[in-house]
Design an enzyme around this catalytic site. Structure first.
Site, PDB file in Angstrom:
ATOM      1  N   ALA A   1       0.852  -1.190   0.000  1.00  0.00           N
ATOM      2  CA  ALA A   1       0.000   0.000   0.000  1.00  0.00           C
ATOM      3  C   ALA A   1       0.884   1.236   0.000  1.00  0.00           C
ATOM      4  CB  ALA A   1      -0.922   0.007   1.220  1.00  0.00           C
ATOM      5  N   ASP A   2       0.301   2.333  -0.440  1.00  0.00           N
ATOM      6  CA  ASP A   2       0.982   3.618  -0.360  1.00  0.00           C
ATOM      7  C   ASP A   2      -0.047   4.700  -0.081  1.00  0.00           C
ATOM      8  OD1 ASP A   2       3.588   5.075  -0.664  1.00  0.00           O
ATOM      9  OD2 ASP A   2       2.299   6.239  -2.001  1.00  0.00           O
ATOM     10  N   THR A   3       0.300   5.599   0.824  1.00  0.00           N
ATOM     11  CA  THR A   3      -0.588   6.694   1.205  1.00  0.00           C
ATOM     12  C   THR A   3       0.085   8.019   0.877  1.00  0.00           C
ATOM     13  OG1 THR A   3      -1.563   5.375   2.968  1.00  0.00           O
ATOM     14  CG2 THR A   3      -1.838   7.763   3.128  1.00  0.00           C
TER      15      THR A   3
ATOM     16  N   THR B   1      -3.507   3.632  -2.011  1.00  0.00           N
ATOM     17  CA  THR B   1      -3.652   2.526  -2.953  1.00  0.00           C
ATOM     18  C   THR B   1      -3.198   1.255  -2.266  1.00  0.00           C
ATOM     19  OG1 THR B   1      -3.235   3.974  -4.842  1.00  0.00           O
ATOM     20  CG2 THR B   1      -2.959   1.607  -5.205  1.00  0.00           C
TER      21      THR B   1
END
Length: 192
Positions: free
Chosen positions: A72-74, A109
């Site tokens: 995930a990436d924020t 994501t």
């Protein structure tokens, strides 16, 4: 809680691991992928979040092609400006002043690579509005150092939560992992 030996979490985030545990999932392994997170020229926040989450997944997948890999990436942005994962007080001060009294967007994501080479990605956008912060509130937050390593200096699950006027979207996504979307992807392959 179930431990899934064939699932790798491609993240060093303690928050992501804790959120996964909330939906009853414990990965068999945790690997922190070392990737270049540079923002490309004219890259928009959503595209950046997707690209980085996929890159994390792909990096770990190369080493473990027979496993499921979750990443995930924020990204926090104000307008089209992507705010950094802050490492200095100066960066934190700039970010907090920028989002004080304003709405900002948080893009997260989540990606899952399967052993069959299929990639599932979901992107979630959440709009957060901070109150107009006083100099004293900003100084106290900076002194707390809870901003360190956080996108946009935001750590709403800790001290900065008291500054949030409204959230439109997924709270868990702001912390680092949209639970509904993550559950939906994982539930295709795992009994959770």
């Amino acid at each position: 809680m179930l431990k899934f030996d064939n699932l790798i979490l491609a993240s060093s985030s303690k928050q992501r691991l804790s959120l996964l545990e909330q939906i009853g999932v414990v990965p068999g392994e945790i690997i922190s992928p070392d990737i270049d997170e540079v923002i490309l020229k004219k890259e928009l926040p959503k595209a950046y979040s997707i690209r980085i989450a996929q890159a994390k997944c792909e990096k770990v997948k190369l080493l473990h092609p027979d496993k499921f890999v979750l990443s995930a990436d924020t990204v926090v942005c104000c307008g089209r400006r992507i705010l950094p994962k802050v490492e200095t007080e100066e960066q934190a001060l700039e970010c907090i002043r920028l989002i004080s009294g304003r709405r900002h967007r948080v893009y997260t994501t989540v990606c899952l690579y399967t052993p069959h080479g299929k990639l599932h990605c979901r992107n979630v956008v959440t709009v957060v509005k901070f109150k107009n912060l006083s100099v004293q509130e900003i100084d106290a937050y900076i002194d707390s150092r809870q901003w360190y390593g956080k996108s946009g200096a935001c750590s709403i699950q800790t001290n900065a939560g008291k500054f949030v006027l409204s959230i439109n979207g997924s709270y868990s996504s702001i912390i680092g992992l949209p639970l509904y979307e993550t559950y939906s992807i994982l539930n295709r392959y795992f009994s959770i």
